[in-house]
Design an enzyme around this catalytic site. Structure first.
Site, mmCIF file in Angstrom:
data_model
loop_
_atom_site.group_PDB
_atom_site.id
_atom_site.type_symbol
_atom_site.label_atom_id
_atom_site.label_comp_id
_atom_site.label_asym_id
_atom_site.label_seq_id
_atom_site.Cartn_x
_atom_site.Cartn_y
_atom_site.Cartn_z
ATOM 1 N N ASP A 48 -17.561 8.272 16.574
ATOM 2 C CA ASP A 48 -16.094 8.685 15.669
ATOM 3 C C ASP A 48 -16.147 8.371 14.689
ATOM 4 O O ASP A 48 -16.352 7.651 13.617
ATOM 5 C CB ASP A 48 -14.553 7.956 17.359
ATOM 6 C CG ASP A 48 -14.867 6.791 17.224
ATOM 7 O OD1 ASP A 48 -15.478 6.269 16.390
ATOM 8 O OD2 ASP A 48 -13.804 6.357 17.956
ATOM 9 N N ASP A 117 -3.854 2.243 24.261
ATOM 10 C CA ASP A 117 -4.070 2.663 25.209
ATOM 11 C C ASP A 117 -4.686 4.102 25.697
ATOM 12 O O ASP A 117 -4.459 4.825 26.574
ATOM 13 C CB ASP A 117 -2.684 4.270 23.791
ATOM 14 C CG ASP A 117 -4.310 5.165 23.062
ATOM 15 O OD1 ASP A 117 -4.944 4.948 23.053
ATOM 16 O OD2 ASP A 117 -3.617 5.751 22.274
ATOM 17 N N HIS A 119 -7.990 5.211 25.113
ATOM 18 C CA HIS A 119 -8.375 6.087 24.493
ATOM 19 C C HIS A 119 -10.161 5.282 23.757
ATOM 20 O O HIS A 119 -10.124 3.663 24.446
ATOM 21 C CB HIS A 119 -8.257 6.496 23.192
ATOM 22 C CG HIS A 119 -8.175 5.693 22.163
ATOM 23 N ND1 HIS A 119 -7.095 5.481 21.383
ATOM 24 C CD2 HIS A 119 -9.284 4.575 21.441
ATOM 25 C CE1 HIS A 119 -7.470 4.474 20.110
ATOM 26 N NE2 HIS A 119 -8.943 3.644 20.169
ATOM 27 N N GLU A 124 -7.229 10.665 22.934
ATOM 28 C CA GLU A 124 -6.289 10.393 22.612
ATOM 29 C C GLU A 124 -6.143 10.781 24.431
ATOM 30 O O GLU A 124 -6.080 11.575 24.231
ATOM 31 C CB GLU A 124 -5.424 10.645 21.507
ATOM 32 C CG GLU A 124 -5.513 9.592 19.799
ATOM 33 C CD GLU A 124 -5.416 8.366 19.832
ATOM 34 O OE1 GLU A 124 -5.188 7.279 20.719
ATOM 35 O OE2 GLU A 124 -5.299 7.920 18.896
HETATM 36 C C1 GLP Z 1 -10.504 2.553 17.866
HETATM 37 C C2 GLP Z 1 -12.274 3.225 17.942
HETATM 38 C C3 GLP Z 1 -12.727 3.381 18.845
HETATM 39 C C4 GLP Z 1 -12.448 1.456 19.778
HETATM 40 C C5 GLP Z 1 -11.608 1.613 20.040
HETATM 41 C C6 GLP Z 1 -11.032 -0.324 20.294
HETATM 42 O O1 GLP Z 1 -9.798 2.995 17.290
HETATM 43 N N1 GLP Z 1 -12.149 4.505 17.429
HETATM 44 O O2 GLP Z 1 -13.594 3.571 18.991
HETATM 45 O O3 GLP Z 1 -13.453 2.026 20.910
HETATM 46 O O4 GLP Z 1 -9.961 1.365 18.876
HETATM 47 O O5 GLP Z 1 -11.358 -1.629 18.747
HETATM 48 P P1 GLP Z 1 -11.457 -3.250 19.020
HETATM 49 O O6 GLP Z 1 -12.707 -3.042 19.502
HETATM 50 O O7 GLP Z 1 -11.217 -2.914 17.352
HETATM 51 O O8 GLP Z 1 -10.466 -2.918 19.852
#
Ligand code: GLP
Length: 242
Positions: A48, A117, A119, A124
């Site tokens: 993403d 959440d 995702h 989302e």
């Molecule tokens: C972000 C990214 C995801 C990621 C997730 C968790 O919003 N878009 O690809 O896996 O949230 O992030 P983190 O590993 O910093 O907790």
């Protein structure tokens, strides 16, 4: 991942940004430096990107990947792909991203983080379980969580480009990583809850080669953790986990 790269030097890795996979990238960098693990023929596709940030913007996921992983290994940067959130035609950029994945023969191994959440990527809640790479509006919760990378919460983009859940499920194997108590609820709902678009990560239940790696705090709300330990012990030494 290292085993895959050794066995198939021209493999295709699906990568995630965020804090969770950073120790993984650090270990791969160490293996490159100390044990000669080569990424020269590897291709990568990230999940993403924010809309409106140029790849050179330090807050973009493209810059994050370059800074935390790609510049430390011998990968050909033209083989590293991140959705182009600065494209004039975003729908076209998404369609081209899908075509580029197909052109290299699909993703061998997709790394996933998980949002609080539920995702995956930026899919989302209520994302279609059949979705493809597209524009997604970020929830307020996600924007708040990711605000730490920006000067103020208002600076967090409202839109993103993300591989769809259908795109992710086509990878030949999935590895979901989660660490910390704040992920425990999402992890439990993804693994043990009903398959639901409200918890996009629950879609991994549909994949026949999905591996979830969690630390104790992230595992703390799992109902069947004793059983998972038993399964892991029973399968040790048996080779690939199906
Ligand atoms: C972000 C990214 C995801 C990621 C997730 C968790 O919003 N878009 O690809 O896996 O949230 O992030 P983190 O590993 O910093 O907790």
């Amino acid at each position: 991942m290292a085993g895959l790269v050794r066995a198939k030097p021209a493999c295709v890795l699906g990568l995630a940004s965020g804090e969770t996979p950073l120790p993984t990238y650090e270990e791969l960098i160490r293996l490159h430096r100390e044990e000669g693990l080569s990424f020269a023929m590897v291709s990568t596709f990230n999940l993403d990107e924010y809309v409106g940030l140029d790849q050179s913007d330090p807050r973009s996921y493209a810059a994050f990947m370059h800074d935390r992983f790609f510049r430390h290994i011998d990968i050909d940067t033209s083989s590293t792909h991140v959705p182009d959130g600065s494209a004039e035609d975003l729908d076209l950029a998404c369609a081209e991203y899908e075509s580029a994945i197909i052109a290299v023969g699909g993703i061998d191994l997709q790394i996933l983080g998980i949002g609080a959440d539920g995702h995956i990527g930026f899919n989302e809640p209520i994302s279609s379980l059949a979705s493809r790479t597209r524009v997604k509006v970020l929830t307020e919760q996600t924007r708040q969580e990711n605000a730490r990378y920006f000067a103020s919460p208002d600076d967090v983009p409202r839109l993103s480009l993300t591989m769809g859940i259908g795109t992710i499920l086509e990878a030949r194997a999935l590895v979901l990583l989660a660490t910390g108590e704040h992920k425990a609820d999402a992890v439990a709902r993804a693994i043990e809850g009903p398959l639901s678009a409200m918890v996009p990560a629950s879609a991994i239940q549909l994949h026949r080669r999905a591996i979830v790696i969690v630390d104790e705090p992230a595992a703390s709300r799992l109902a069947l953790s004793d059983y998972y330990r038993e399964v892991t012990a029973a399968k040790a030494g048996l080779g690939a986990i199906e």
